[in-house]
Design a protein around this motif. Structure first.
Motif, PDB file in Angstrom:
ATOM      1  N   ALA A  88       0.839  -1.215   0.000  1.00 54.36           N
ATOM      2  CA  ALA A  88       0.000   0.000   0.000  1.00 54.36           C
ATOM      3  C   ALA A  88       0.870   1.260   0.000  1.00 54.36           C
ATOM      4  O   ALA A  88       0.568   2.241  -0.692  1.00 54.36           O
ATOM      5  CB  ALA A  88      -0.923  -0.020   1.217  1.00 54.36           C
ATOM      6  N   GLU A  89       1.959   1.215   0.770  1.00 51.15           N
ATOM      7  CA  GLU A  89       2.837   2.387   0.859  1.00 51.15           C
ATOM      8  C   GLU A  89       3.484   2.693  -0.497  1.00 51.15           C
ATOM      9  O   GLU A  89       3.497   3.844  -0.955  1.00 51.15           O
ATOM     10  CB  GLU A  89       3.913   2.127   1.907  1.00 51.15           C
ATOM     11  N   CYS A  90       4.012   1.668  -1.154  1.00 55.76           N
ATOM     12  CA  CYS A  90       4.655   1.886  -2.451  1.00 55.76           C
ATOM     13  C   CYS A  90       3.630   2.271  -3.518  1.00 55.76           C
ATOM     14  O   CYS A  90       3.905   3.137  -4.361  1.00 55.76           O
ATOM     15  CB  CYS A  90       5.429   0.642  -2.882  1.00 55.76           C
ATOM     16  N   ALA A  91       2.454   1.634  -3.478  1.00 57.93           N
ATOM     17  CA  ALA A  91       1.419   1.979  -4.460  1.00 57.93           C
ATOM     18  C   ALA A  91       0.976   3.427  -4.274  1.00 57.93           C
ATOM     19  O   ALA A  91       0.827   4.176  -5.247  1.00 57.93           O
ATOM     20  CB  ALA A  91       0.226   1.027  -4.319  1.00 57.93           C
ATOM     21  N   GLY A  92       0.793   3.828  -3.016  1.00 57.03           N
ATOM     22  CA  GLY A  92       0.388   5.209  -2.751  1.00 57.03           C
ATOM     23  C   GLY A  92       1.449   6.202  -3.203  1.00 57.03           C
ATOM     24  O   GLY A  92       1.131   7.298  -3.686  1.00 57.03           O
ATOM     25  N   THR A  93       2.718   5.822  -3.086  1.00 58.57           N
ATOM     26  CA  THR A  93       3.816   6.706  -3.507  1.00 58.57           C
ATOM     27  C   THR A  93       3.835   6.867  -5.019  1.00 58.57           C
ATOM     28  O   THR A  93       4.151   7.941  -5.543  1.00 58.57           O
ATOM     29  CB  THR A  93       5.163   6.120  -3.017  1.00 58.57           C
ATOM     30  N   ALA A  95       1.163   6.266  -7.119  1.00 54.12           N
ATOM     31  CA  ALA A  95      -0.133   6.657  -7.692  1.00 54.12           C
ATOM     32  C   ALA A  95      -0.078   8.103  -8.180  1.00 54.12           C
ATOM     33  O   ALA A  95       0.393   8.997  -7.481  1.00 54.12           O
ATOM     34  CB  ALA A  95      -1.226   6.492  -6.648  1.00 54.12           C
ATOM     35  N   GLN A 123      -4.127  -1.967  -6.511  1.00 49.56           N
ATOM     36  CA  GLN A 123      -5.075  -1.060  -7.179  1.00 49.56           C
ATOM     37  C   GLN A 123      -5.960  -0.334  -6.167  1.00 49.56           C
ATOM     38  O   GLN A 123      -6.368   0.803  -6.394  1.00 49.56           O
ATOM     39  CB  GLN A 123      -5.899  -1.826  -8.219  1.00 49.56           C
ATOM     40  N   ALA A 125      -4.927   0.945  -3.620  1.00 44.13           N
ATOM     41  CA  ALA A 125      -4.140   2.104  -3.176  1.00 44.13           C
ATOM     42  C   ALA A 125      -3.970   3.132  -4.295  1.00 44.13           C
ATOM     43  O   ALA A 125      -3.242   4.111  -4.122  1.00 44.13           O
ATOM     44  CB  ALA A 125      -2.777   1.649  -2.663  1.00 44.13           C
ATOM     45  N   GLY A 126      -4.604   2.901  -5.460  1.00 40.34           N
ATOM     46  CA  GLY A 126      -4.708   3.984  -6.440  1.00 40.34           C
ATOM     47  C   GLY A 126      -3.842   3.910  -7.674  1.00 40.34           C
ATOM     48  O   GLY A 126      -3.810   4.860  -8.445  1.00 40.34           O
ATOM     49  N   ARG A 326      10.259   2.229  -0.113  1.00 37.19           N
ATOM     50  CA  ARG A 326       9.546   3.476  -0.316  1.00 37.19           C
ATOM     51  C   ARG A 326      10.460   4.532  -0.961  1.00 37.19           C
ATOM     52  O   ARG A 326      10.038   5.273  -1.851  1.00 37.19           O
ATOM     53  CB  ARG A 326       9.007   4.009   1.008  1.00 37.19           C
ATOM     54  N   ARG A 349      -8.360   1.825 -12.839  1.00 39.10           N
ATOM     55  CA  ARG A 349      -9.427   1.955 -11.853  1.00 39.10           C
ATOM     56  C   ARG A 349     -10.734   2.235 -12.537  1.00 39.10           C
ATOM     57  O   ARG A 349     -10.788   2.813 -13.602  1.00 39.10           O
ATOM     58  CB  ARG A 349      -9.124   3.097 -10.867  1.00 39.10           C
TER      59      ARG A 349
END
Ligand code: SF4
Length: 349
Positions: A88-93, A95, A123, A125-126, A326, A349
């Motif tokens: 989630a952290e890497c996906a959020g970074t 996105a 996905q 996480a964006g 990250r 998405r």
């Protein structure tokens, strides 16, 4: 001496693991495909080679529409395996800064969440997922279930590879499956409605026959080719020309090497068949600020690749040292912004 058979049981070989002297990645014997003509694609009689047919993926529709508008930036996904928080952290970074992440195989961590579950988490996480699918760990029935689930979670694309033999990664105790190979898996994923990509390695023996093998993958259903590190825009352009001469009409996504410190350099040079542009690594590692130099070098190389019409995007390729996931994702995001500074609505998405 007994006959040496392909340890992956490939029908549409050779794989990308052939060594520089033409030996098998698994044993010091000549790759069995070197003396054979390229195998032409044909679905086995009475089957569609894929189970699910007429499938549909809304994620594929969105990614095809995006590709029609502008070049895309895909990034290798740097998160820790089996760690939902890191995913989630890497996906959020990432996105909003790249168009999709390639969540594929890793020699250092063979045990991962199943592709569809991993795609779901990322996905959520964006950021859209281009899901890696290898034939090493699952038979055709399990792969058919995965491609159906990946269509349900609407991934942007499915990247079909045969996969490295288990003896080369972190789980040499695991039994090799290889019920399908990359060409046959491409057909399975396409039948399920996916935008399908495959890999080809222009610098890997037998180099002269790599374009012909790509043609057969296209005939099986692949639309996009991720081009392994082959030495930069010159050699990659020659490969695209030779493939085009044979009738290959695919979108090409060359890999851009991402090095931002000594650990990411060490990981990159472990990639099979890696050929970097002359002086690329040295320039980064000799710099006072390797991170800034690595980001600039990747952005320059990416722009050079994108100068060709057949190149529909680039893949930011590489990975972090332990604990720097990250930080590495932030560098990927920076390169993504430098390459295509336009809208980044999540395509998956
Ligand atoms: S190099 Fe790959 S294709 Fe060739 S024999 Fe070994 S596993 Fe099979």
């Amino acid at each position: 001496m007994s006959e040496f058979l392909c340890p992956k049981g490939m029908e549409y070989g050779p794989c990308g693991g052939v060594t520089a002297v033409g030996e098998c990645e698994v044993a010091p014997r000549p790759c069995v495909f070197l003396d054979r003509p390229t195998v032409r694609w044909s679905a086995p009689p009475g089957t569609d080679e894929g189970g699910t047919t007429g499938g549909h993926s809304a994620g594929a529709d969105r990614m095809r529409a995006l590709i029609a508008r502008r070049p895309i930036v895909v990034a290798d996904f740097p998160a820790r395996a089996l760690d939902a928080g890191s995913l989630a952290e890497c996906a959020g970074t990432l996105a909003g800064h790249v168009d999709a992440v390639l969540a594929g195989d890793s020699g250092a961590a063979r045990v991962q969440f199943p592709p569809s579950y991993r795609a779901h988490l990322i996905q959520a996480a964006g950021v859209a997922v281009w899901a890696g699918l290898n034939c090493r760990d699952r038979n055709r029935v399990a792969l058919e279930g995965e491609v159906a689930a990946l269509a349900h979670v609407a991934v942007a694309g499915v990247h079909c590879v045969t996969g490295d033999h288990p003896s080369t990664g972190s789980r040499p105790d695991a039994a090799p499956v290889f019920d399908l190979d990359s060409t046959r898996a491409a057909r399975t994923a396409r039948a399920a409605g996916h935008l399908v990509s495959v890999a080809e390695a222009p610098a890997t023996v037998p180099t002269a026959r790599r374009p012909a093998r790509l043609l057969e993958k296209m005939r099986a259903g692949a639309e996009v080719c991720f081009v392994n590190h082959a030495g930069g825009p010159g050699p990659v352009g020659e490969f695209i020309d030779r493939a085009g001469d044979l009738g290959v009409r695919m979108g090409f996504v060359p890999c851009v090497p991402v090095v931002v410190d000594h650990e990411s350099a060490r990981l990159l040079v472990s990639f099979t068949g890696l050929v970097l542009p002359a002086g690329y690594l040295e320039r980064i590692l000799a710099a006072r600020d390797p991170r800034a130099e690595g980001i600039a070098a990747a952005a320059e190389l990416g722009q050079a690749f994108l100068a060709r019409d057949e190149v529909i995007g680039v893949d930011l390729s590489g990975g972090p040292g332990p604990g720097r996931e990250r930080w590495f994702a932030e560098a990927l995001a920076e390169i993504g912004r430098a390459l295509v500074p336009v809208d980044r609505s999540p395509a998956g998405r």
